[in-house]
Design a protein around this motif. Sequence first.
Motif, short mmCIF file in Angstrom:
data_model
loop_
_atom_site.label_atom_id
_atom_site.label_comp_id
_atom_site.label_asym_id
_atom_site.label_seq_id
_atom_site.Cartn_x
_atom_site.Cartn_y
_atom_site.Cartn_z
N ARG A 19 -9.38 56.41 -40.60
CA ARG A 19 -8.73 57.35 -41.02
C ARG A 19 -9.55 57.99 -42.36
NH1 ARG A 19 -4.37 53.43 -40.53
NH2 ARG A 19 -3.77 53.95 -38.51
N GLY A 48 -7.19 56.92 -31.25
CA GLY A 48 -7.32 56.99 -32.70
C GLY A 48 -7.48 55.67 -33.55
N GLN A 72 -13.40 56.19 -29.94
CA GLN A 72 -12.79 57.45 -29.17
C GLN A 72 -13.10 57.36 -27.60
OE1 GLN A 72 -14.44 60.60 -31.11
NE2 GLN A 72 -12.92 60.96 -32.59
#
Length: 335
Positions: free
Chosen positions: A316, A17, A54
């Motif tokens: 994010r 993440g 990722q």
Amino acid sequence: MTIQDQMQAIEISEPGGPEVLKPISVPTPSPAPGEVLIAVAAAGVNGPDISQRQGAYPPPADSSPLPGLEVSGVVAALGEGETRFALGDEVVALCNGGGYAAYVAVPAGQVLPKPENWSHVEAATLPETFFTLQQTLVERAGLASGQTVLIHGGSGGIGASAIQLCRLFGATAIATTSSAQKASYAQSMGAAHTIDYTSEDFIERTKTLTEGRGADIVIDIIGGAYANRNLKACAYGGHVIQLAIRGGAKAEVNLGLVLMNALTLSGSTLRPQPAATKARFAQGLKTRIWPAIQAGKIVPPRITSFPLKNAADAHRAMEAPDHYGKIVLTVGKDS
Ligand SMILES: NC(=O)c1ccc[n+]([C@@H]2O[C@H](COP(=O)([O-])OP(=O)(O)OC[C@H]3O[C@@H](n4cnc5c(N)ncnc54)[C@H](OP(=O)(O)O)[C@@H]3O)[C@@H](O)[C@H]2O)c1
């Protein structure tokens, strides 16, 4: 300009993440022959950076493992024999990685002058989407006046640039988006029509908007269940450009549609292309797109910026459902 031996950068400490993006200090790169060292002022954040973080889009073996595919900044050093640029030139560049850093070394063929009327933060949004679309929409699919282009993800980085190219070339852009706010942004970028894919059928709407003909070009980043539907949304002779497969790599398609409607399905990723190919795309952009930027016919996208050290927050924000426009990392004294 004094160049320190060590520089600030962001590394992907492990696949995962946004939290795996960590500020680090690494040796400042030296430009190889034919390269330019850029002191980065701003670095664009792109979908492929998320995939790389990722662990789904590993960098080519000869590229920097650091993330970052586009920057705007100032030429700080020149590799041996490099004469196309001078120290202090304000430039933008398509990087082979390593753009989330205070300095990045880039093959000179992938460097273009920064448009004078755009700030560094604005100019950092240009290379990745416009090189990608020069390769696919302009050169491969032959974008032309009078065509209709269905653009999935119309409020994203690639989407908004594709919409602006359609407007520039005299083509009609139909953009899919997931909310009224994103639809209004796509319209502000030049989309003639928008489709809310959460409540409307994009095949039906595209057919209605084109008096039953369908789209000449479809730009898709979803794949999976969209694959056959994209073929159905095409006009005779239409071209589906596959840029990503966010909805899955496998699909069942009706090849009868491809056969009977003379369709083309093409796919490509930009990053592994050889330097000479990227340099060719740069020349195409310099000839047609850079003058349009200079003339104000292509405008900066909506931009949200973060200091380089907050790259995790930038990712994010990019992955939040309400994200639209482009995200940029700024490099400077507070970064
Ligand atoms: N092949 C290449 O050379 C190449 C180069 C650059 C980027 N890419 C790929 O292109 C994609 C877009 O990159 P980006 O930088 O533009 O990312 P971005 O700014 O995050 O935009 C992604 C867009 O996808 C839309 N979206 C998500 N799910 C959707 C769905 N089911 N149907 C329609 N739209 C959907 C989002 O808007 P909504 O909320 O409206 O859905 C958003 O506008 C990424 O997957 C990236 O890896 C490929």
